[in-house]
Design a protein around this motif. Structure first.
Motif, PDB file in Angstrom:
ATOM      1  N   GLU A  42       0.844  -1.193   0.000  1.00  0.00           N
ATOM      2  CA  GLU A  42       0.000   0.000   0.000  1.00  0.00           C
ATOM      3  C   GLU A  42       0.880   1.243   0.000  1.00  0.00           C
ATOM      4  N   ALA A  43       0.644   2.133  -0.976  1.00  0.00           N
ATOM      5  CA  ALA A  43       1.459   3.339  -1.088  1.00  0.00           C
ATOM      6  C   ALA A  43       1.199   4.325   0.036  1.00  0.00           C
ATOM      7  N   GLY A  44       0.000   4.322   0.588  1.00  0.00           N
ATOM      8  CA  GLY A  44      -0.354   5.274   1.628  1.00  0.00           C
ATOM      9  C   GLY A  44       0.263   4.948   2.971  1.00  0.00           C
ATOM     10  N   ALA A  45       0.146   5.908   3.889  1.00  0.00           N
ATOM     11  CA  ALA A  45       0.678   5.724   5.239  1.00  0.00           C
ATOM     12  C   ALA A  45      -0.279   4.932   6.123  1.00  0.00           C
ATOM     13  N   ASP A  46      -1.446   4.588   5.590  1.00  0.00           N
ATOM     14  CA  ASP A  46      -2.415   3.782   6.335  1.00  0.00           C
ATOM     15  C   ASP A  46      -3.312   3.089   5.330  1.00  0.00           C
ATOM     16  N   ILE A  47      -4.114   2.146   5.824  1.00  0.00           N
ATOM     17  CA  ILE A  47      -5.051   1.450   4.959  1.00  0.00           C
ATOM     18  C   ILE A  47      -6.238   2.366   4.633  1.00  0.00           C
ATOM     19  N   GLY A  48      -7.040   1.961   3.654  1.00  0.00           N
ATOM     20  CA  GLY A  48      -8.245   2.715   3.348  1.00  0.00           C
ATOM     21  C   GLY A  48      -8.436   3.038   1.884  1.00  0.00           C
ATOM     22  N   GLY A  49      -7.339   3.059   1.103  1.00  0.00           N
ATOM     23  CA  GLY A  49      -7.465   3.323  -0.322  1.00  0.00           C
ATOM     24  C   GLY A  49      -8.107   4.670  -0.603  1.00  0.00           C
ATOM     25  N   THR A  50      -9.163   4.659  -1.407  1.00  0.00           N
ATOM     26  CA  THR A  50      -9.893   5.887  -1.741  1.00  0.00           C
ATOM     27  C   THR A  50     -10.235   6.702  -0.507  1.00  0.00           C
ATOM     28  N   TRP A  51     -10.637   6.018   0.558  1.00  0.00           N
ATOM     29  CA  TRP A  51     -11.115   6.708   1.757  1.00  0.00           C
ATOM     30  C   TRP A  51      -9.977   7.114   2.680  1.00  0.00           C
ATOM     31  N   TYR A  52      -8.755   6.729   2.355  1.00  0.00           N
ATOM     32  CA  TYR A  52      -7.579   7.299   3.022  1.00  0.00           C
ATOM     33  C   TYR A  52      -7.169   8.592   2.313  1.00  0.00           C
ATOM     34  N   TRP A  53      -7.113   8.547   0.995  1.00  0.00           N
ATOM     35  CA  TRP A  53      -6.588   9.678   0.238  1.00  0.00           C
ATOM     36  C   TRP A  53      -7.593  10.822   0.116  1.00  0.00           C
ATOM     37  N   ASN A  54      -8.859  10.504  -0.118  1.00  0.00           N
ATOM     38  CA  ASN A  54      -9.865  11.537  -0.395  1.00  0.00           C
ATOM     39  C   ASN A  54     -10.516  12.009   0.896  1.00  0.00           C
ATOM     40  N   ARG A  55      -9.792  12.849   1.615  1.00  0.00           N
ATOM     41  CA  ARG A  55     -10.278  13.351   2.912  1.00  0.00           C
ATOM     42  C   ARG A  55     -10.576  14.848   2.830  1.00  0.00           C
ATOM     43  N   TYR A  56     -10.877  15.323   1.645  1.00  0.00           N
ATOM     44  CA  TYR A  56     -11.168  16.746   1.439  1.00  0.00           C
ATOM     45  C   TYR A  56     -12.456  17.145   2.180  1.00  0.00           C
ATOM     46  N   PRO A  57     -12.653  18.430   2.420  1.00  0.00           N
ATOM     47  CA  PRO A  57     -13.867  18.869   3.122  1.00  0.00           C
ATOM     48  C   PRO A  57     -15.124  18.423   2.379  1.00  0.00           C
ATOM     49  N   GLY A  58     -16.046  17.828   3.100  1.00  0.00           N
ATOM     50  CA  GLY A  58     -17.309  17.409   2.502  1.00  0.00           C
ATOM     51  C   GLY A  58     -17.295  16.046   1.848  1.00  0.00           C
ATOM     52  N   THR A 113       4.616   1.854   0.728  1.00  0.00           N
ATOM     53  CA  THR A 113       5.374   1.056  -0.235  1.00  0.00           C
ATOM     54  C   THR A 113       4.600   1.002  -1.542  1.00  0.00           C
ATOM     55  N   ARG A 114       5.168   1.596  -2.565  1.00  0.00           N
ATOM     56  CA  ARG A 114       4.506   1.653  -3.871  1.00  0.00           C
ATOM     57  C   ARG A 114       5.119   0.599  -4.801  1.00  0.00           C
ATOM     58  N   VAL A 115       4.290  -0.204  -5.417  1.00  0.00           N
ATOM     59  CA  VAL A 115       4.771  -1.159  -6.421  1.00  0.00           C
ATOM     60  C   VAL A 115       5.135  -0.373  -7.682  1.00  0.00           C
ATOM     61  N   THR A 116       6.367  -0.550  -8.138  1.00  0.00           N
ATOM     62  CA  THR A 116       6.852   0.201  -9.295  1.00  0.00           C
ATOM     63  C   THR A 116       6.993  -0.648 -10.547  1.00  0.00           C
ATOM     64  N   ARG A 117       7.176  -1.969 -10.355  1.00  0.00           N
ATOM     65  CA  ARG A 117       7.455  -2.828 -11.508  1.00  0.00           C
ATOM     66  C   ARG A 117       7.031  -4.257 -11.185  1.00  0.00           C
ATOM     67  N   ALA A 118       6.506  -4.940 -12.189  1.00  0.00           N
ATOM     68  CA  ALA A 118       6.182  -6.363 -12.057  1.00  0.00           C
ATOM     69  C   ALA A 118       6.544  -7.044 -13.371  1.00  0.00           C
ATOM     70  N   VAL A 129       7.975  -8.802  -8.303  1.00  0.00           N
ATOM     71  CA  VAL A 129       7.326  -7.536  -7.992  1.00  0.00           C
ATOM     72  C   VAL A 129       8.304  -6.652  -7.219  1.00  0.00           C
ATOM     73  N   SER A 130       8.581  -5.467  -7.760  1.00  0.00           N
ATOM     74  CA  SER A 130       9.540  -4.536  -7.150  1.00  0.00           C
ATOM     75  C   SER A 130       8.802  -3.317  -6.602  1.00  0.00           C
ATOM     76  N   THR A 131       9.382  -2.736  -5.549  1.00  0.00           N
ATOM     77  CA  THR A 131       8.757  -1.588  -4.896  1.00  0.00           C
ATOM     78  C   THR A 131       9.736  -0.426  -4.787  1.00  0.00           C
ATOM     79  N   ASP A 132       9.198   0.728  -4.440  1.00  0.00           N
ATOM     80  CA  ASP A 132      10.042   1.923  -4.332  1.00  0.00           C
ATOM     81  C   ASP A 132      10.900   1.929  -3.071  1.00  0.00           C
ATOM     82  N   THR A 133      10.699   0.960  -2.186  1.00  0.00           N
ATOM     83  CA  THR A 133      11.542   0.870  -0.987  1.00  0.00           C
ATOM     84  C   THR A 133      12.726  -0.064  -1.187  1.00  0.00           C
ATOM     85  N   GLY A 134      12.803  -0.700  -2.349  1.00  0.00           N
ATOM     86  CA  GLY A 134      13.856  -1.664  -2.615  1.00  0.00           C
ATOM     87  C   GLY A 134      13.454  -3.096  -2.327  1.00  0.00           C
ATOM     88  N   ARG A 135      12.311  -3.283  -1.718  1.00  0.00           N
ATOM     89  CA  ARG A 135      11.862  -4.643  -1.431  1.00  0.00           C
ATOM     90  C   ARG A 135      11.318  -5.292  -2.704  1.00  0.00           C
TER      91      ARG A 135
END
Length: 544
Positions: A42-58, A113-118, A129-135
């Protein structure tokens, strides 16, 4: 299995899931039930996907809360209690956290951790599967649950980096509190995110300027707290309700219309539209007559009804006209569900700028300059949407058989079978991707259907000592032709929208979702599985 990161080696797992939103977490749950060692990136700092990223007012869901939720656990249905008819982003995120904790999912999710290549290893039948953290990990199966609306669109406005005030994007809203009190704020974009955010920002800002290119059809949500009696009533019949959802055309339950809008007289039509307007349902107006999405004249009757509502709400006739859509049929771009959107333009500190008349020339250090002059600002909010349905997949460098990349294969538009597997990319599945019903349905219902199909498919392969499932090229071509044929019976394809990819410069124009309905789609997926995965190529013997 030890999943500790080690950049020097590729650790083997059975499956990789990309994304820890609603789709990814359910896919993880189902793969764990099969006993598969699974890791979620998961690229975000927490789980939730759409509902993690889209926290704009309203920010809130435009499908009713008690419908927009998992159906796989009767116990979960009974224990969770929604507070509002349409849940806000914080409440939906709390629900997702509750599910993750209840089913012990977090320990399998690697955050930030963002997946960059598969890359598919044809000799060993595994994905690297490669990630931006080197894993790096290897996995027999990869599921892209990265979201149909998760790759934000770059606003592409000159001078954006020069602005000295605060800049926000609705799809990447900061986790810390944002205050607009006493500030001059601009919102660029009047799609669903903008329509939800604008009334809330207007409550705080000293001055709000909305920059609109294309007006939206916005319908009133009539949101309210849920009554304990209605919660109890639905919980009592949740099992039958969930079954009906799964068998429905769009993941929501309603009586299908039987009459053409053009057969009804004007008084009858108006009464039907008034009832639908008052229902507070996003699809209410679409449910009134059979031909709203197939006949331009029928569609115009409901479009003019909405424009009449705008004129009745917005006191300035010129502003009301600017807010009235006239260049595309109703619902051929996603309608918006709003709370007080049109009435916001009656407030003296809110200004509407029509970018068709006075386009933006550049963003300056002090604000935004249009052909009509400069608007001085303290903050800019971009509500410019997404690279929908394909953006999150093509953001990853995916290399299949023979060195073919997914970007190369999809250069003229996405190709896959049943929206699930693209030929030449075996064991790579997509949830809510292009050429599936996805955004034309209640995605909570659609994602469960696709996750369950993928899980059953993987189970079938393992039980039958099979290594690969790939889409048959002929079946893939037939499915693409079927998706286009079904869309061509509607008004959708003729409209420049994110449904057709036209909002992204250089993106091929293809109608991206399947418009045949979730019920018909489910039947075709089930039929393929029943007959040993007709339309797919199954091969190999199991070898680690």
């Amino acid at each position: 299995m030890d999943l500790a990161p080690d950049p020097s080696a590729a650790h083997p797992v059975d499956a990789v899931v990309v994304g820890a939103g609603l789709s990814g977490l359910y896919q993880l749950h189902r793969l764990r039930e099969l006993g598969l060692a699974t890791v979620v990136f998961e690229a975000g700092a927490d789980i939730g996907g759409t509902w993690y990223w889209n926290r704009y007012p309203g920010a809130r869901c435009d499908v009713e809360s008690m419908s927009y939720s998992y159906s796989f656990s009767p116990e979960l249905d009974q224990e969770w209690e929604w507070s509002e008819r349409y849940a806000s982003q914080p409440e939906i995120l709390r629900y997702i956290h509750h599910v993750a904790d209840r089913f012990d999912l977090r320990r399998h999710v690697t955050l930030r951790t963002r997946v960059t290549r598969a890359v598919y290893d044809e000799d060993h039948h595994v994905w690297r599967v490669s990630t931006d953290t080197g894993r790096t990990v290897t996995a027999r199966f990869v599921v892209l649950a990265s979201g149909c609306m998760s790759a934000p669109k770059d606003p592409g406005i000159p001078g954006a980096d020069s602005f000295t005030g605060a800049v926000y994007h609705t799809a990447r809203w900061p986790r810390e509190e944002v205050s607009f009190t006493g500030k001059r704020v601009a919102v660029i974009g009047t799609g669903c995110s903008g329509v939800q955010a604008i009334p809330v920002i207007a409550d705080e800002a000293a001055a709000l300027t909305v920059f609109q290119r294309t007006p939206a059809y916005a319908l009133p949500a009539h949101n309210r707290p849920l009554r304990s009696t209605e919660i109890a009533e639905l919980k009592a019949r949740y099992p039958e309700f969930r079954r009906a959802q799964r068998l429905s055309r769009g993941g929501t339950i309603f009586e299908p219309p039987t009459q053409s809008a053009l057969e009804a007289d004007e008084a009858e039509r108006t009464a039907a539209y008034e009832a639908a307007w008052d229902s507070g349902l996003l699809s209410g107006l679409l449910r009134t007559y059979t031909d709203i999405l197939t006949d331009e004249k029928a569609n115009e009757t409901v479009a003019e009804f909405i424009r009449s509502k705008i004129r009745s709400i917005v006191t300035d006739p010129a502003t009301a006209e600017l807010l009235s859509p006239r260049t595309f049929p109703f619902a051929t771009k996603r309608p918006c569900l709003d709370t007080g959107y049109y009435a916001t333009y009656n407030r003296p500190h809110v200004t509407l700028v029509d970018l068709r008349m006075t386009p933006i020339e550049t963003i300056t250090p002090r604000g935004i300059r249009t052909s009509d002059g400069e608007h001085a600002l303290d903050a800019i909010v971009f509500a410019t949407g997404f690279d929908a349905l394909t953006g999150s997949q093509l953001a990853i460098d995916i290399v299949g058989k023979g060195g073919m990349t997914l970007r190369q294969k999809w250069a003229d538009g996405p190709r896959n079978h049943l929206g699930l597997v693209s030929a030449g990319f075996p064991n790579l599945f997509t949830v809510l991707g292009p050429l599936s019903p996805s955004v034309l349905t209640n995605v909570a219902v659609s994602l469960e259907q696709q996750v369950e199909w993928i899980t059953d498919c993987i189970d079938y392969l393992r039980r039958n000592s099979l290594t690969e499932i790939d889409a048959a090229p002929a079946a893939e071509a037939d499915w693409g032709a079927h998706v286009a044929e079904v869309a061509a019976r509607t008004l959708y394809p003729a409209v420049a929208s994110w449904y057709t990819g036209v909002n992204i410069p250089g993106k091929p124009r293809v109608f991206l979702p399947y418009a045949g309905g979730l019920d018909r789609y489910r039947e075709q997926c089930d039929a393929a599985a029943r007959t040993g995965y007709t339309g797919f190529i199954l091969s190999g013997t199991s070898s680690p």
